[in-house]
Design a protein around this motif. Structure first.
Motif, PDB file in Angstrom:
ATOM      1  N   ARG A  57       0.811  -1.179   0.196  1.00 40.37           N
ATOM      2  CA  ARG A  57      -0.019   0.107   0.315  1.00 40.37           C
ATOM      3  C   ARG A  57       1.052   1.307   0.107  1.00 40.37           C
ATOM      4  NH1 ARG A  57      -1.898  -2.442   4.352  1.00 40.37           N
ATOM      5  NH2 ARG A  57      -3.092  -0.631   5.530  1.00 40.37           N
ATOM      6  N   SER A  58       0.302   2.304   0.571  1.00 39.17           N
ATOM      7  CA  SER A  58       0.701   3.725   0.418  1.00 39.17           C
ATOM      8  C   SER A  58       2.290   3.864   1.041  1.00 39.17           C
ATOM      9  CB  SER A  58      -0.001   4.652   0.653  1.00 39.17           C
ATOM     10  OG  SER A  58       0.756   5.939   0.646  1.00 39.17           O
ATOM     11  N   ASP A  60       3.591   6.755   1.294  1.00 39.63           N
ATOM     12  CA  ASP A  60       3.817   8.236   1.601  1.00 39.63           C
ATOM     13  C   ASP A  60       3.757   8.211   3.329  1.00 39.63           C
ATOM     14  OD1 ASP A  60       3.202  10.789   2.685  1.00 39.63           O
ATOM     15  OD2 ASP A  60       1.587  11.220   1.222  1.00 39.63           O
ATOM     16  N   HIS A  61       4.805   8.780   4.093  1.00 41.22           N
ATOM     17  CA  HIS A  61       5.051   8.686   5.325  1.00 41.22           C
ATOM     18  C   HIS A  61       4.772   9.745   6.083  1.00 41.22           C
ATOM     19  CE1 HIS A  61       8.987  10.695   4.942  1.00 41.22           C
ATOM     20  NE2 HIS A  61       9.158   9.872   4.033  1.00 41.22           N
ATOM     21  N   GLN A  63       1.428  11.695   4.917  1.00 39.74           N
ATOM     22  CA  GLN A  63      -0.085  12.056   4.733  1.00 39.74           C
ATOM     23  C   GLN A  63      -0.543  10.511   4.899  1.00 39.74           C
ATOM     24  OE1 GLN A  63      -1.741  14.859   4.363  1.00 39.74           O
ATOM     25  NE2 GLN A  63       0.064  15.699   5.228  1.00 39.74           N
ATOM     26  N   ASN A  64      -0.171   9.563   4.959  1.00 43.44           N
ATOM     27  CA  ASN A  64      -0.858   8.271   5.109  1.00 43.44           C
ATOM     28  C   ASN A  64      -0.366   7.213   6.386  1.00 43.44           C
ATOM     29  OD1 ASN A  64      -1.097   5.366   4.326  1.00 43.44           O
ATOM     30  ND2 ASN A  64      -2.351   6.529   2.665  1.00 43.44           N
ATOM     31  N   ALA A  65      -1.334   6.870   7.123  1.00 39.16           N
ATOM     32  CA  ALA A  65      -1.064   6.172   8.156  1.00 39.16           C
ATOM     33  C   ALA A  65      -0.053   4.855   8.161  1.00 39.16           C
ATOM     34  CB  ALA A  65      -2.102   5.643   9.101  1.00 39.16           C
ATOM     35  N   GLY A  67       1.951   4.308   5.185  1.00 42.48           N
ATOM     36  CA  GLY A  67       3.141   4.847   5.029  1.00 42.48           C
ATOM     37  C   GLY A  67       4.124   5.235   6.068  1.00 42.48           C
ATOM     38  N   ASN A 407      -4.800   3.508  10.553  1.00 46.66           N
ATOM     39  CA  ASN A 407      -5.406   4.784   9.758  1.00 46.66           C
ATOM     40  C   ASN A 407      -5.401   5.813  11.092  1.00 46.66           C
ATOM     41  OD1 ASN A 407      -8.492   4.916  11.334  1.00 46.66           O
ATOM     42  ND2 ASN A 407      -8.202   2.807  10.945  1.00 46.66           N
ATOM     43  N   ARG A 424      -7.029  18.780   7.118  1.00 49.07           N
ATOM     44  CA  ARG A 424      -6.568  17.232   7.146  1.00 49.07           C
ATOM     45  C   ARG A 424      -5.033  17.188   6.899  1.00 49.07           C
ATOM     46  NH1 ARG A 424      -9.753  13.243   3.274  1.00 49.07           N
ATOM     47  NH2 ARG A 424      -8.765  14.807   1.758  1.00 49.07           N
ATOM     48  N   TYR A 428      -2.548  15.549   9.487  1.00 46.49           N
ATOM     49  CA  TYR A 428      -1.880  14.384   9.219  1.00 46.49           C
ATOM     50  C   TYR A 428      -0.336  14.609   9.397  1.00 46.49           C
ATOM     51  CZ  TYR A 428      -6.282  12.175   7.340  1.00 46.49           C
ATOM     52  OH  TYR A 428      -7.459  11.735   7.392  1.00 46.49           O
ATOM     53  N   THR A 432       2.307  12.598  11.862  1.00 46.22           N
ATOM     54  CA  THR A 432       3.442  11.896  11.471  1.00 46.22           C
ATOM     55  C   THR A 432       4.640  12.206  11.943  1.00 46.22           C
ATOM     56  OG1 THR A 432       3.424  13.071   9.398  1.00 46.22           O
ATOM     57  CG2 THR A 432       2.679  11.129   9.284  1.00 46.22           C
TER      58      THR A 432
END
Length: 451
Positions: A57-58, A60-61, A63-65, A67, A407, A424, A428, A432
Motif C-alpha cells: 500500500r501507500s 507516503d509517510h 500523509q498516510n498512516a 506509509g 488509520n 486534514r 496528518y 506523523t
C-alpha cells in the motif's frame, strides 16, 4: 546462556519478530509447518509469502498512516520493509513488490542469520513454558486453533478473506487496454504507467454486474457466517450492495484517459497491477472473489482487454481466524492467562501485510527485551505501532471487535488543529511528525541497552 525465543509461524509477523529478536542477540527457532503441512492459500514453503496481493500500500509517510508504519519499520531496522524496497515494482505511490523475489530474499536472510533456525514441524498445542510468540496468521492450523479456543474459553472470532486472480501479461489485449497510473501518479514514466487499464462502457458494465450476481459462488459450510473484512470484500459482495458500488470502488474511472479513445470517458475501469519484476504477471486490483473457478474465467473474460486472458492463478476464499485481543492480550501483547506466550500478526486482529509485520516487529522486540532482562517501556501510543497496539489491546470495543487496518482515526488528536477535510493535510503531518519523534526516542532507548 541466553534463553531461546520460539516463534510459531513464518509469515510476515513471524519473520519480522525473529529478525528483531536475533538482532538483539536472542537465539530464535521459527516453527513453520509449510511446506510439510500446506494451507489453502500458500503456494510455497518460503517465509513471508504474499498471498492476497503484492502491495504494501501507500509509501507516503507524511500523509498516510500505513506509509508511516513503513517509516517506523525502516527506522527499527525492519527486514521486511528493507527487502520490499529492494524488490519494489512501479506502482504509482504504492509500495508493490515482486512477490516471489521478495519472499525468497526474506527466506534467505532469515536462514542465513546465525541466531535463527527454522524447524518444519506443526505446533498443535500451546506450550506450558519458555518464551513463545504465536504468529500463525489468519490460517492458523485446526489443531492449534482448537488449543487457543480451549485456553481462551471461547471460540476464536473468524471472518472470510478472498484472493484476487493473477493474469499472464501477454494474454492481455493492449489494443483495448492501456498503461497508466491514476492521475499519472509517480515520479518516473515507469511509475506513471504502472497499471494496465481495461475500460467499460455503461452496457458492458451492466452486463458484467449481471454476470457477477448470477455466477456460481463458493458456499459456506453449515454454521459458518460470512463476516468479511471490508478492506478485502469479494467483488460479488460489493455488487450485491448496489450496482454502482464497484464503479465507486475498485472500478472507478477517475484520473484515467484512454489513449485509444481519448474523447470518450469510460463508465468504469478495471486496473491490473504488475505482480513480478519481469512484468509477465499482473493481478486484478481489488478483484478478490468467491466465484467458482469456471465462473471466474467466463466472467473475467467479459472485461475488455481480457477476452482471451490466461490466468496464472484464479481467486479463492478462505477462513481467517483472529483473537478477541482486547479481552485476551495485555499491552505487551502477552496472553493474560499464559504470559509466557505473545501473539503477533493478523491473528491479533490487525489487517494487512504491513500491520501484521509491524506487530511482529513489536512483539519480537518486547520478547527479546524480556529474555535479556532489559526493561522496555510500552510502545508510545502516538506512533503508528502504538496506535495499533492500543487499539487491539484495549482501545477497541471487545463486543464488536473486528480486524483493523492502521488509520489516522486510531491516533489521539493534536491540540489546536482544525478538524474536517480542510485541516486534514496539516493534521496528518502533525500526526506523523509526533509519531516519528516518539518512535525515534523509543528505538534509541533500546539501542542504548547493553548486549
Amino acid at each position: 546462556m541466553t534463553q531461546t525465543l520460539h516463534i510459531v509461524g513464518g509469515g510476515m509477523a513471524g519473520s519480522e519478530a525473529a529478525w528483531q529478536a536475533a538482532r538483539a542477540g536472542v537465539p530464535v527457532v521459527i516453527h513453520e509447518m509449510r511446506p510439510e503441512v500446506g494451507t489453502f492459500a500458500h503456494q510455497t514453503g518460503n517465509l513471508a509469502e504474499m498471498v492476497c496481493s503484492n502491495s504494501f500500500r501507500s509509501d507516503d509517510h507524511e500523509q498516510n498512516a500505513v506509509g508511516l508504519l513503513h517509516w517506523e519499520m525502516l527506522a527499527a531496522g525492519g527486514l521486511l520493509m528493507q527487502t520490499a524496497h529492494r524488490h519494489r515494482l512501479p506502482a504509482g505511490g504504492a509500495l508493490a513488490v515482486d512477490r516471489e523475489a521478495f519472499s525468497a530474499a526474506v527466506t534467505d536472510a532469515v536462514r542465513a542469520h546465525p541466531l535463527i533456525s527454522v524447524s518444519g514441524e506443526e505446533i498443535t498445542a500451546l506450550p506450558d513454558s519458555g518464551h513463545w510468540i504465536i504468529a500463525t496468521g489468519p490460517l492458523t492450523s485446526d489443531a492449534l486453533g482448537r488449543a487457543i479456543a480451549r485456553e481462551t474459553g471461547a471460540e476464536a472470532l473468524a471472518f472470510f478473506d478472498a484472493i484476487a486472480p493473477i493474469v499472464h501479461a501477454d494474454s492481455i489485449d493492449m489494443s483495448r487496454a492501456w498503461l497508466q497510473s491514476r492521475y499519472d501518479k509517480g515520479e518516473t514514466e515507469e511509475e506513471q504507467k504502472a497499471y494496465i487499464n481495461c475500460p467499460m462502457d455503461r452496457d458492458q458494465y451492466e452486463a458484467f454486474i449481471d454476470a457477477l450476481l448470477a455466477a456460481d459462488k463458493t458456499e459456506f459450510h453449515e454454521g459458518e457466517t460470512a463476516g468479511y473484512f471490508d478492506g478485502c470484500l469479494p467483488i460479488e459482495v460489493m455488487a450485491e450492495r448496489g450496482r454502482e458500488t464497484l464503479r465507486h470502488g475498485p472500478m472507478k474511472p477517475v484520473g484515467l484517459t484512454n489513449p485509444h479513445q481519448p474523447d470518450i470517458k469510460a463508465h468504469a475501469v478495471v486496473q491490473l497491477r504488475r505482480d513480478n519484476a519481469l512484468g509477465t504477471l499482473y493481478n486484478i486490483v481489488g478483484f478478490q472473489t468467491k466465484m467458482k473457478y469456471g465462473a471466474q474465467t467466463s466472467v473475467f473474460r467479459m472485461i475488455p482487454g481480457l477476452q482471451e486472458a490466461s490466468f496464472a492463478r484464479l481467486g479463492g476464499i478462505h477462513r481467517n481466524t483472529f483473537l478477541n485481543s482486547p479481552t485476551l492480550l495485555d499491552r505487551q501483547m502477552r496472553l493474560r492467562s499464559k504470559p509466557h506466550i505473545r501473539f503477533a500478526g493478523q491473528i491479533t486482529g490487525v489487517e494487512g501485510y504491513v500491520e501484521s509485520a509491524a506487530m511482529g516487529l513489536a512483539a519480537g522486540r518486547m520478547a527479546a527485551a524480556e529474555i535479556l532482562g532489559h526493561p522496555i517501556p510500552e510502545v508510545p501510543q502516538d506512533t503508528a505501532h502504538g496506535a495499533l497496539i492500543h487499539h487491539i489491546t484495549g482501545g477497541a470495543e471487545a463486543k464488536t471487535f473486528q480486524p483493523m487496518n492502521v488509520n489516522f482515526g486510531l491516533f489521539r488528536p493534536v491540540d489546536g488543529l482544525k478538524g474536517g477535510r480542510r485541516g486534514r493535510v496539516a493534521r496528518y503531518k502533525a500526526y506523523t511528525d509526533r509519531a516519528k519523534e516518539d518512535w525515534s526516542t523509543w528505538i534509541a532507548a533500546q539501542e542504548a541497552q547493553p548486549a
